[in-house]
Design a protein around this motif. Structure first.
Motif, short mmCIF file in Angstrom:
data_model
loop_
_atom_site.label_atom_id
_atom_site.label_comp_id
_atom_site.label_asym_id
_atom_site.label_seq_id
_atom_site.Cartn_x
_atom_site.Cartn_y
_atom_site.Cartn_z
N ILE A 75 -63.67 -30.79 -30.18
CA ILE A 75 -63.61 -30.03 -31.07
C ILE A 75 -63.94 -28.38 -30.48
O ILE A 75 -64.87 -28.05 -29.87
CB ILE A 75 -64.54 -30.23 -32.14
CG1 ILE A 75 -64.05 -31.65 -32.80
CG2 ILE A 75 -64.47 -29.26 -33.45
CD1 ILE A 75 -65.10 -31.96 -33.72
N GLU A 93 -64.79 -23.90 -33.91
CA GLU A 93 -64.66 -24.63 -35.29
C GLU A 93 -65.79 -25.88 -35.49
O GLU A 93 -65.74 -26.44 -36.49
CB GLU A 93 -63.36 -25.32 -35.17
CG GLU A 93 -62.14 -24.20 -35.00
CD GLU A 93 -60.90 -24.82 -34.94
OE1 GLU A 93 -60.87 -26.31 -35.09
OE2 GLU A 93 -59.75 -24.23 -34.82
N ARG A 94 -66.68 -25.85 -34.50
CA ARG A 94 -67.72 -26.61 -34.52
C ARG A 94 -69.03 -26.48 -35.77
O ARG A 94 -69.11 -25.13 -36.01
CB ARG A 94 -68.26 -26.93 -33.42
CG ARG A 94 -67.93 -27.97 -32.51
CD ARG A 94 -68.50 -28.14 -31.19
NE ARG A 94 -67.69 -28.61 -29.91
CZ ARG A 94 -67.77 -28.82 -28.85
NH1 ARG A 94 -69.28 -28.34 -28.45
NH2 ARG A 94 -67.24 -28.84 -28.03
N THR A 141 -67.62 -32.00 -41.10
CA THR A 141 -67.21 -31.45 -39.76
C THR A 141 -65.74 -30.70 -40.45
O THR A 141 -65.41 -29.70 -40.04
CB THR A 141 -66.61 -32.49 -38.82
OG1 THR A 141 -67.93 -33.09 -38.27
CG2 THR A 141 -65.99 -31.76 -37.79
N ARG A 164 -65.39 -26.83 -40.50
CA ARG A 164 -64.29 -25.94 -39.91
C ARG A 164 -63.63 -25.24 -40.59
O ARG A 164 -63.21 -24.08 -40.41
CB ARG A 164 -63.42 -27.02 -39.38
CG ARG A 164 -61.86 -26.55 -38.43
CD ARG A 164 -61.38 -27.98 -38.15
NE ARG A 164 -60.02 -27.61 -37.37
CZ ARG A 164 -58.92 -27.80 -38.03
NH1 ARG A 164 -58.90 -28.09 -39.37
NH2 ARG A 164 -57.91 -27.44 -37.49
N ARG A 170 -65.59 -22.15 -40.67
CA ARG A 170 -65.38 -21.22 -39.38
C ARG A 170 -64.45 -20.47 -39.56
O ARG A 170 -64.17 -19.27 -39.16
CB ARG A 170 -65.70 -22.04 -38.34
CG ARG A 170 -67.08 -22.89 -38.05
CD ARG A 170 -68.12 -21.98 -38.11
NE ARG A 170 -68.03 -20.88 -36.74
CZ ARG A 170 -68.25 -21.16 -35.71
NH1 ARG A 170 -69.05 -22.30 -35.28
NH2 ARG A 170 -68.07 -20.56 -34.60
N ARG A 171 -63.27 -21.10 -39.84
CA ARG A 171 -61.80 -20.52 -39.85
C ARG A 171 -61.65 -19.30 -40.74
O ARG A 171 -60.96 -18.33 -40.78
CB ARG A 171 -60.84 -21.38 -39.86
CG ARG A 171 -60.44 -22.23 -38.77
CD ARG A 171 -59.21 -23.27 -39.25
NE ARG A 171 -58.70 -23.55 -37.84
CZ ARG A 171 -57.66 -24.32 -37.71
NH1 ARG A 171 -56.70 -24.46 -38.86
NH2 ARG A 171 -57.16 -24.77 -36.39
N TRP A 193 -63.14 -35.18 -31.19
CA TRP A 193 -62.23 -35.89 -32.39
C TRP A 193 -62.13 -37.40 -31.94
O TRP A 193 -61.88 -37.59 -30.73
CB TRP A 193 -60.93 -35.07 -32.42
CG TRP A 193 -60.78 -33.84 -32.70
CD1 TRP A 193 -60.37 -32.78 -31.83
CD2 TRP A 193 -61.13 -33.14 -34.18
NE1 TRP A 193 -60.64 -31.56 -32.79
CE2 TRP A 193 -60.85 -31.63 -33.85
CE3 TRP A 193 -61.63 -33.55 -35.20
CZ2 TRP A 193 -61.23 -30.75 -34.99
CZ3 TRP A 193 -61.87 -32.79 -36.28
CH2 TRP A 193 -61.67 -31.36 -35.98
#
Length: 743
Positions: free
Chosen positions: A558, A562-563, A720, A724, A727-728, A543
């Motif tokens: 990061i 979450e990348r 990004t 993220r 990914r979440r 970040w």
């Protein structure tokens, strides 16, 4: 013969190792001005004339008379390396302090303290390094014997290669003891630049209201100027003819990048000796070098992004004729010394005849013949405009920087900390800080920057004049390309050389000396190279510093979960091949274009079949660890039709379901393109969400990779943040794809 001339001639013959050596016209006059009259001199002479001999001879004569070391301000590491090597061959003890030799600084400073150094080379930026400025520079100034400003056109903001730190030399000159001579040298200065440099060398003009009426004398080689004819503060200008009899100039206009590269492939081996191929962008240099190497030519790329050790190796290989050419940006420019350089070729034109003359002056310095060919491109003017606007200070941004420093009181702010307070990227922020520092509004100190409290006023008239002058120089460069007259005479007149006459050698004076034909094999190879697709998009891993002050509560790395995974783009906007089509696609709308939905580009349309086919090839060459299971798109205000066409094509060709797009939240991203990482992240943070329909569709692909499609990658924070969110939402990996990357 005077005693000074006899001594100077003896030193010169020792330097060059020839008992019959003599001064070129104007050389001794410059030495005499420095050594006997202790005056300030500006020498404007063509490359290869022997400006270094002037300051080396003057240094040794002054040292014989008890003077301290010479400080030589030099702008480039490559130039410093050449100057140190030349000094060693001449028996002059020269050392440098620069960013690449920090491990040697202790030895250098000790040698200076022991009076074992004749010449100290420093960059203009080093003069404002807090430790050097506060701890070493005062002692050096107190005993300096001669100040030399090499490539002095960098002092002038009218010049083609203005460097703000050069303006600091006015203060350095004002602080030196009385009677210390000053020499400024350049091969590329027109009358306006000469006047500006001469005025800045005059400390009396700098320190008083007489600046506007400062005068300087022009001293023709062979004439004498007594101290009674003008005040000792006046600058003596020694200017010679700039014609280069060894150069054979030409311009070959070809229809496109494919034809220019095909010409290179066909004819590079026919050019004499070894040389330099200049390009306007880093990606053009790298792509051209790769194409030529693949065809069997011994070439290397040389840019500002090339590792320092690799640059040094490339310079030496060119000097040793171990390569046919270096394919270079302007990073290989001022002062690079290879006297037998056989050719200079440009793929794309510099933005002014003055800048062009400076680069072509590298060739033919110690040979009877050298070839200089310009292959202009239709994209040249757009590139000129980009660099011209990037170098001009912005009033709003400048005032924001000053306000941020003032708000921090006496505590310094580092450049990264300033980035979190002012929406500027690192490079333009550093340039702006230098301008404000030279103007006296800010000061660099240990730990960062502070505001001085000195009022700063944006000099709009000055910057508008400079901008207009640069536009005029661009028009003049186009005139050079199109002239039917002598090309060398044109360049001389552009530098206000009154001795300009037709050269009798260029393609207009004689006849085109270069072949124009292209081999079919070369044309095919060039087309294949330009059709090359695929650029890696590196995922963000950290970040940005200070983003918490903008309301985004993240810091450090990061989390890997979450990348993004490494991604792909079709091409860079600056690429020679697909870059042109992408530049057209993403260029700002022209005035008067038809209306479009709010925020949408009026030129938004599905990608062409050829572009879509190229995108498919990128996916086919993508060696991912696990094939993506589905496609998701980033919602776009400007190019929804474009992104949809890519997603549908991928879905059909790869038999991948397109699950739809994420949704904008809170009105969507804010701010504008450009700016630094902290602001770019804050503009998109919490502005994208996985909507209920997309979330339901993603459930079937939980634990599997997702292909994320967007139009263009610039800061990579949109990718990004959306990656993220996916990914979440359960994706095991997010593989980003964009049509373009900014650079």
């Amino acid at each position: 013969m005077t005693d000074t001339r006899a001594s100077a001639l003896a030193v010169l013959r020792t330097l060059v190792g020839r008992s019959d050596a003599d001064f070129h016209e104007g050389q001794f006059e410059a030495i005499e001005t420095l050594v006997d009259q202790r005056r300030r001199a500006l020498v404007v002479q063509r490359t290869g004339w022997g400006k270094s001999a002037v300051y080396f001879v003057a240094t040794l004569l002054l040292r014989q008379r008890g003077a301290g070391p010479t400080i030589l301000v030099s702008p480039l590491l490559a130039l410093m390396r050449d100057q140190v090597a030349a000094a060693a061959r001449a028996g002059v003890r020269a050392v440098s302090i620069n960013s690449s030799n920090a491990h040697e600084w202790g030895e250098v400073l000790q040698a200076l303290a022991n009076d074992e150094v004749d010449v100290l080379l420093v960059s203009p930026e080093r003069l404002n390094n807090p430790s050097f400025r506060d701890n070493q520079l005062p002692a050096l100034i107190s005993r300096v014997g001669l100040l030399v400003v090499d490539e002095a056109h960098c002092i002038s903001d009218w010049g083609h290669d203005f460097r703000p730190d050069y303006r600091r030399l006015r203060d350095l000159i004002a602080e030196m003891p009385a009677g210390v001579p000053v020499l400024a040298t350049t091969a590329t200065a027109n009358s306006r630049v000469v006047q500006d440099v001469a005025e800045q060398l005059d400390s009396a003009a700098h320190d008083s209201a007489a600046h506007a009426s400062a005068t300087h004398a022009t001293k023709q080689p062979g004439t004498q100027t007594s101290g009674t004819e003008q005040p000792n503060t006046a600058v003596v200008t020694i200017r010679g003819p700039l014609a280069r009899a060894s150069l054979r100039l030409g311009v070959l206009r070809l229809p496109d990048a494919k034809a220019r590269l095909a010409w290179l492939l066909t004819h590079l081996s026919e050019l004499p000796g070894s040389g330099i191929i200049y390009t306007l962008t880093v990606s053009a240099a790298e792509d051209t070098a790769r194409l030529l190497r693949d065809a069997g030519h011994a070439v290397r790329a040389y840019t500002g992004q090339t590792d320092t050790a690799e640059r040094e190796q490339s310079e030496q290989m060119l000097k040793n004729n171990e390569v046919k050419a270096l394919v270079a940006t302007s990073a290989l420019g001022m002062g690079f010394d290879k006297p037998d350089l056989g050719f200079v070729l440009h793929l794309g034109a510099p933005s002014s005849p003055v800048a062009y003359y400076q680069q072509v002056g590298r060739a033919g310095r110690a040979t009877d013949n050298a070839d200089v060919l310009l292959l202009p491109g239709p994209e040249d003017e757009a590139i000129w405009q980009y660099f011209a606007t990037a170098s001009m200070p912005n009033q709003v941004k400048a005032e924001a920087v000053i306000d941020a420093l003032l708000a921090n009181g006496d505590a310094p702010l580092s450049t990264p900390a300033l980035e979190a307070r002012v929406d500027l990227r690192r490079t333009p922020l550093e340039l702006l800080l230098k301008v404000l520092d030279v103007d006296g509004a800010v000061r660099r100190v240990t730990g960062g920057w502070v505001a001085t409290g000195t009022p700063w006023v944006y000099d709009r008239d000055r910057y508008e004049r400079i901008s207009a002058a640069r536009v005029a120089e661009q028009r003049s460069m186009i005139d050079y390309e199109q002239t039917s007259g002598c090309r060398m005479e044109f360049l001389q007149r552009a530098l206000d050389d009154e001795t300009a006459v037709a050269c009798g050698r260029c393609d207009n004076c004689a006849a085109p000396w270069y072949p124009a034909g292209l081999s079919a094999e070369a044309a095919a190879a060039a087309a294949q190279s330009l059709d090359r697709v695929g650029v890696q998009i590196e995922p963000r891993a950290q970040w940005p510093t200070g983003v918490a002050s903008l309301g985004v509560n993240v810091r450090g790395n990061i989390p890997p979960a979450e990348r993004l995974a490494p991604g792909r783009a079709l091409a860079r906007l600056t690429d020679l091949g697909w870059g042109g089509a992408l530049r057209d696609l993403f260029s700002p709308p022209a005035t008067g274009e038809s209306a479009a939905p709010v925020g949408q580009s009026p030129t938004d349309a599905p990608a062409s079949p050829a572009m879509l086919a190229a995108c498919i090839r990128v996916l086919a060459d993508w060696n991912w660890d696990e094939r993506p299971a589905a496609i998701v798109t980033v919602p776009s205000r400007r190019h929804p039709l474009l992104i949809e066409s890519v997603a549908r094509t991928f879905s059909e060709a790869g038999r991948l379901p397109w699950l739809g797009a994420l949704e904008h939240a809170g009105g969507g991203p804010t701010g504008t393109s450009g700016g630094n990482s902290a602001y770019r992240l804050s503009n998109v943070w919490d502005r994208f969400v996985v909507g209920s329909e997309l979330a339901a569709a993603l459930e079937a692909y939980a634990g599997r990779p997702i292909l994320l499609v967007d139009d263009i990658a610039d800061s990579r924070w949109t990718l990004t943040v959306t990656g993220r969110a996916l990914r979440r939402g359960g994706a095991s990996a997010v593989l980003p794809f964009t049509l373009a990357v900014r650079s």
